[in-house]
Design an enzyme around this catalytic site. Structure first.
Site, short mmCIF file in Angstrom:
data_model
loop_
_atom_site.label_atom_id
_atom_site.label_comp_id
_atom_site.label_asym_id
_atom_site.label_seq_id
_atom_site.Cartn_x
_atom_site.Cartn_y
_atom_site.Cartn_z
N GLY A 9 61.79 -47.27 31.40
CA GLY A 9 62.77 -47.27 32.40
C GLY A 9 62.16 -47.21 34.02
N ILE A 10 61.12 -47.99 34.04
CA ILE A 10 60.32 -48.26 35.21
C ILE A 10 61.21 -48.80 36.33
CG2 ILE A 10 59.07 -50.22 34.56
CD1 ILE A 10 56.56 -48.99 35.97
N GLN A 13 66.04 -46.08 38.89
CA GLN A 13 65.88 -45.23 40.09
C GLN A 13 64.65 -44.35 39.99
OE1 GLN A 13 68.70 -42.28 42.60
NE2 GLN A 13 68.05 -41.26 40.66
N LEU A 86 61.87 -42.48 30.57
CA LEU A 86 63.02 -42.39 31.36
C LEU A 86 64.11 -43.47 31.00
CD1 LEU A 86 60.92 -42.37 34.55
CD2 LEU A 86 61.58 -40.44 33.08
N SER A 90 72.18 -45.00 30.70
CA SER A 90 72.28 -43.73 31.33
C SER A 90 73.58 -43.42 32.06
CB SER A 90 71.24 -43.58 32.47
OG SER A 90 71.40 -44.53 33.59
N TYR A 101 75.84 -48.07 20.70
CA TYR A 101 74.82 -48.68 21.60
C TYR A 101 73.97 -47.48 22.32
CZ TYR A 101 72.16 -51.03 25.01
OH TYR A 101 71.11 -51.41 25.82
N SER A 131 68.96 -34.04 30.19
CA SER A 131 69.95 -34.20 31.42
C SER A 131 70.88 -32.75 31.55
CB SER A 131 70.83 -35.19 31.22
OG SER A 131 72.07 -35.25 31.82
N GLU A 133 73.63 -33.16 31.60
CA GLU A 133 74.94 -33.23 30.73
C GLU A 133 75.05 -32.63 29.38
OE1 GLU A 133 77.78 -35.72 30.96
OE2 GLU A 133 77.50 -35.02 32.93
N TYR A 154 76.89 -40.17 25.71
CA TYR A 154 75.63 -40.23 26.19
C TYR A 154 75.07 -38.71 26.16
CZ TYR A 154 72.59 -39.36 30.34
OH TYR A 154 71.43 -39.10 31.07
P1 NAP Z 1 68.81 -45.69 35.52
O1 NAP Z 1 68.53 -46.05 37.08
O2 NAP Z 1 69.97 -46.04 34.88
O3 NAP Z 1 67.55 -46.37 34.79
C1 NAP Z 1 67.38 -46.49 33.45
C2 NAP Z 1 66.14 -47.42 33.01
O4 NAP Z 1 66.52 -47.80 31.64
C3 NAP Z 1 66.22 -48.81 33.50
O5 NAP Z 1 64.90 -48.92 33.92
C4 NAP Z 1 66.80 -49.77 32.40
O6 NAP Z 1 66.25 -51.13 32.24
C5 NAP Z 1 66.12 -48.93 31.26
N1 NAP Z 1 66.50 -49.23 29.89
C6 NAP Z 1 68.03 -49.23 29.76
N2 NAP Z 1 68.23 -49.59 28.30
C7 NAP Z 1 66.93 -50.01 28.00
C8 NAP Z 1 66.47 -50.53 26.53
N3 NAP Z 1 67.41 -50.87 25.72
N4 NAP Z 1 65.03 -50.52 26.51
C9 NAP Z 1 64.33 -50.67 27.51
N5 NAP Z 1 64.67 -50.12 28.89
C10 NAP Z 1 66.02 -49.76 29.02
O7 NAP Z 1 68.40 -44.12 35.40
P2 NAP Z 1 67.60 -43.03 36.27
O8 NAP Z 1 68.77 -42.49 37.00
O9 NAP Z 1 66.49 -43.67 36.62
O10 NAP Z 1 67.54 -42.09 35.19
C11 NAP Z 1 66.43 -41.90 34.46
C12 NAP Z 1 66.33 -41.11 32.98
O11 NAP Z 1 66.62 -39.78 33.60
C13 NAP Z 1 67.51 -41.57 32.28
O12 NAP Z 1 67.05 -41.32 30.97
C14 NAP Z 1 68.57 -40.88 32.77
O13 NAP Z 1 69.42 -40.82 31.66
C15 NAP Z 1 67.92 -39.49 32.94
N6 NAP Z 1 68.55 -38.63 33.77
C16 NAP Z 1 69.04 -39.05 35.15
C17 NAP Z 1 69.76 -38.13 35.84
C18 NAP Z 1 69.92 -38.70 37.45
O14 NAP Z 1 70.75 -37.87 37.98
N7 NAP Z 1 69.61 -39.84 37.75
C19 NAP Z 1 69.53 -36.67 35.62
C20 NAP Z 1 69.34 -36.39 34.23
C21 NAP Z 1 68.77 -37.23 33.37
P3 NAP Z 1 67.30 -52.16 33.33
O15 NAP Z 1 66.41 -51.90 34.96
O16 NAP Z 1 66.68 -53.25 32.64
O17 NAP Z 1 68.58 -51.94 33.15
O1 G4F Z 2 77.90 -40.29 39.32
P1 G4F Z 2 78.43 -40.09 37.89
O2 G4F Z 2 78.74 -41.23 37.31
O3 G4F Z 2 77.35 -39.12 37.39
P2 G4F Z 2 77.10 -38.19 36.14
O4 G4F Z 2 78.32 -38.60 34.98
O5 G4F Z 2 77.59 -36.85 36.47
O6 G4F Z 2 75.99 -38.49 35.18
C1 G4F Z 2 74.85 -38.74 35.98
O7 G4F Z 2 74.45 -37.71 36.15
C2 G4F Z 2 73.41 -36.83 34.75
C3 G4F Z 2 73.01 -35.62 35.02
O8 G4F Z 2 73.84 -34.43 34.94
C4 G4F Z 2 72.32 -37.95 34.18
F1 G4F Z 2 72.02 -37.24 33.14
C5 G4F Z 2 73.30 -39.47 33.95
O9 G4F Z 2 72.27 -40.31 33.40
C6 G4F Z 2 73.88 -39.57 35.17
O10 G4F Z 2 72.62 -40.25 35.99
O11 G4F Z 2 79.80 -38.98 37.97
C7 G4F Z 2 79.73 -37.78 38.64
C8 G4F Z 2 81.25 -37.09 38.66
C9 G4F Z 2 81.85 -37.32 37.25
O12 G4F Z 2 82.56 -36.00 37.22
C10 G4F Z 2 82.73 -38.48 37.54
O13 G4F Z 2 84.10 -38.24 36.54
O14 G4F Z 2 81.85 -38.14 39.62
C11 G4F Z 2 83.08 -38.43 38.92
N1 G4F Z 2 83.55 -39.63 39.23
C12 G4F Z 2 84.77 -39.68 40.11
N2 G4F Z 2 84.94 -41.02 40.26
C13 G4F Z 2 83.18 -40.83 39.22
C14 G4F Z 2 84.11 -41.77 39.91
N3 G4F Z 2 81.94 -41.14 38.75
C15 G4F Z 2 81.79 -42.87 38.61
N4 G4F Z 2 80.65 -43.15 38.06
N5 G4F Z 2 82.54 -43.60 39.49
C16 G4F Z 2 83.88 -42.99 39.82
O15 G4F Z 2 84.63 -43.81 40.44
#
Ligand code: NAP
Ligand code: G4F
Length: 385
Positions: A9-10, A13, A86, A90, A101, A131, A133, A154
Site C-alpha cells: 500500500g505504498i 495516503q 497497509l 480501504s 473482492y 481500523s 471500523e 470492509y
Molecule cells: P489508501 O489510500 O486507500 O491506500 C490503499 C493502498 O492499498 C494503495 O496503495 C493501493 O494501491 C493498495 N492496494 C489496494 N488493493 C491492492 C491489491 N490488490 N494489491 C496490492 N495493493 C493494493 O488507504 P490509506 O488511507 O493509506 O490506509 C492505509 C491502510 O490503513 C489501509 O489498509 C486502510 O484500510 C487502513 N486504515 C486507514 C485509515 C484511514 O483513516 N486512512 C484508518 C484505519 C485503517 P493503488 O494505489 O494501486 O490503489
Molecule cells: O470518509 P469515509 O468514507 O470514511 P470511513 O467510512 O469512516 O472509513 C475510513 O476510515 C476508517 C477508519 O475508521 C478506515 F478504516 C477506512 O479505510 C477509511 O479510511 O466516511 C466517513 C463518514 C461515514 O459515516 C459516511 O457515511 O462520512 C459519511 N459520509 C457522508 N457522506 C460520506 C459521504 N462518506 C463518503 N465517503 N462519501 C460521502 O459522500
C-alpha cells in the site's frame, strides 16, 4: 547498514507518508505496487529516484495481495526487518458493492502476507493496519478492550485480519502489532473519502467549476486526525520491546456536518441548514466580500444523495487513547480545525485560488514542513532530493 522495510500500500495516503518518515530515518524501503495502465505513483513520485543511481533507497516491486507466490518471493528476496501491511481495498461504501473482492484483498490478503512471512522463514516485525471500523456499533469512546461489532464487509474483513495477526503472534511468536487507527486525513487523502470530497468540492464551488456538493449521512461522527502523525505511531509500535495492539486517535469527534461548516466557514462561506432527513439542504447564508463572483446568498450548495448512504452505518467513533498515551507517549499535535485548514488550503491552491494559509502555518508551527504531494515533510529527505 540501513534497516530495510517492506510496505504494502505504498502508493496510498499512509504508505506515502510512512515512506518519507522511514527515509528520514535512513531506512531502505521496498514497496509493493500494482501494475496499472496509468501511473499510480503520484503520492511517492517526489521521493522516488532511479534505482540505478548510487544512494537510491526506495525500490518498487510489482505484485498484488491476491498473489501469494509473489508475496513469498518478495519477502524472501528483500528480507525486510520490518513489514508495514497497509495495502487494502480501504473504502467502506465500496465494500458493500464488492464484498467478496474486499474479503479477498483486505482479509485474505493479510493471511497471504503472514503466511509468506512464515514460509520464507525470515525474522521480521509486522505492522497490521487495523481500523476503528472494527468497533462499528460499539458505544464510544472505544479502546483496546471495547468489543468489536463490524458493520460493513470492509470492517468484517479487517476483523479477520486483526485476529490472524494476533494468531501469528501467539502461534508463531511473530513480532506483530495491530494499530487500531481512527480516521486520519490529509491533502493526500483519496478523493472519495468524505473529508477530501468536501474540501475539493468547496474549492471547485469557489472556482466556479461545481455548483453543488452531493453528500450522504451528515450526522455520523468521526475522530479525525492528521495522517502524517499516525504513520509515526506505526513505526513506534514496531520499535517497542514487545509487540502489542494500540488504539490511535485524537479523542475528540465531530460530525460530517461539523466538517462542512468548519471548512466552508474557513473559506469565508456561512452555511444555513434547512429541511430534514434526505430533504436537508445546505444554503449559502452569507459570505465574505469578494469570495466568489459566481456565488449568491440563497444558493443551494449542499444536497443529500441517498446513493452515499450505507446499508449499515457506523454512527459514532471516538478514541480512548489512554493506552497509547501511557505506553507510547502519544499526544496528537494537529487538531480538528487545523486539519480542516490544511486540507482546504491545499485544495484551494490546486484550483489556482489563493488560500488563507492558516493550515500550512499550523503545520509549520508544530514541526510539519510540507503536506502536499510534491514535497516531503522531512527536512533530511528534502535535502537529499
Ligand atoms: P489508501 O489510500 O486507500 O491506500 C490503499 C493502498 O492499498 C494503495 O496503495 C493501493 O494501491 C493498495 N492496494 C489496494 N488493493 C491492492 C491489491 N490488490 N494489491 C496490492 N495493493 C493494493 O488507504 P490509506 O488511507 O493509506 O490506509 C492505509 C491502510 O490503513 C489501509 O489498509 C486502510 O484500510 C487502513 N486504515 C486507514 C485509515 C484511514 O483513516 N486512512 C484508518 C484505519 C485503517 P493503488 O494505489 O494501486 O490503489
Ligand atoms: O470518509 P469515509 O468514507 O470514511 P470511513 O467510512 O469512516 O472509513 C475510513 O476510515 C476508517 C477508519 O475508521 C478506515 F478504516 C477506512 O479505510 C477509511 O479510511 O466516511 C466517513 C463518514 C461515514 O459515516 C459516511 O457515511 O462520512 C459519511 N459520509 C457522508 N457522506 C460520506 C459521504 N462518506 C463518503 N465517503 N462519501 C460521502 O459522500
Amino acid at each position: 547498514m540501513n534497516k530495510r522495510a517492506l510496505i504494502t500500500g505504498i502508493t496510498g495516503q499512509d504508505g506515502s507518508y510512512l515512506s518519507e518518515f522511514l527515509l528520514s530515518k535512513d531506512y531502505e524501503i521496498h514497496g509493493l505496487i500494482r501494475r496499472a495502465s496509468t501511473f499510480n505513483t503520484g503520492r511517492i513520485d517526489h521521493i522516488y529516484t532511479d534505482p540505478h543511481l548510487s544512494g537510491a533507497r526506495l525500490f518498487l516491486h510489482h505484485g498484488d495481495l491476491s498473489d501469494p507466490g509473489q508475496l513469498t518471493d518478495l519477502i524472501y528476496n528483500v528480507q525486510p526487518e520490518e513489514i508495514y501491511h497497509l495495502g487494502a481495498q480501504s473504502h467502506v461504501r465500496v465494500s458493500f458493492d464488492a464484498p467478496e473482492y474486499t474479503g479477498d484483498i483486505t482479509g485474505l490478503g493479510t493471511t497471504r502476507l503472514l503466511e509468506a512471512i512464515r514460509r520464507s522463514g525470515i525474522k521480521t516485525k509486522y505492522y497490521q493496519a487495523s481500523s476503528s471500523e472494527l468497533f462499528g456499533a460499539s458505544h464510544p469512546p472505544q479502546n483496546e478492550q471495547t468489543p468489536f461489532y463490524p458493520r460493513s464487509p470492509y470492517a468484517a474483513s479487517k476483523l479477520y485480519a486483526y485476529w490472524m495477526t494476533v494468531n501469528y503472534r501467539e502461534g508463531y511468536n511473530l513480532f506483530a502489532c495491530n494499530g487500531i487507527l481512527f480516521n486520519h486525513e490529509s491533502p493526500r487523502r483519496g478523493e472519495t473519502f468524505v473529508t477530501r470530497k468536501i474540501t475539493r468540492a468547496l474549492a471547485n464551488i469557489l472556482s466556479g467549476n461545481q455548483k453543488e456538493l452531493y453528500i450522504g449521512n451528515l450526522e455520523s461522527k468521526r475522530d479525525w486526525g492528521f495522517a502524517p502523525e499516525y504513520v509515526e505511531m506505526m513505526w513506534l509500535m514496531l520499535n517497542q520491546e514487545k509487540p502489542n495492539d494500540y488504539v490511535v486517535g485524537t479523542g475528540v469527534s465531530y460530525s460530517v456536518k461539523d466538517f462542512i461548516n468548519t471548512a466552508f466557514s474557513y473559506a469565508g462561506l456561512e452555511i444555513e441548514w434547512r429541511g430534514t432527513d434526505i430533504e436537508t439542504k445546505g444554503i449559502l447564508k452569507s459570505m465574505d466580500t469578494k469570495v466568489s463572483a459566481s456565488l449568491k446568498t440563497g444558493n443551494v450548495l449542499i444536497v443529500i444523495d441517498p446513493r452515499y448512504f450505507r446499508p449499515t452505518e457506523v454512527n459514532f467513533l471516538q478514541a480512548d487513547i489512554s493506552k497509547a498515551k501511557r505506553e507510547l507517549g502519544w499526544e496528537p499535535r494537529i487538531h480538528f480545525s487545523e486539519l480542516v485548514k490544511v486540507m482546504v488550503d491545499y485544495d484551494l491552491k490546486m484550483v489556482g485560488l489563493g488560500c488563507p494559509g492558516e493550515g500550512a502555518a499550523a503545520c509549520k508551527a508544530k514541526g510539519f514542513g510540507y503536506t502536499d504531494h510534491s514535497t516531503s515533510l522531512y527536512e533530511k529527505v528534502r535535502q537529499g532530493q
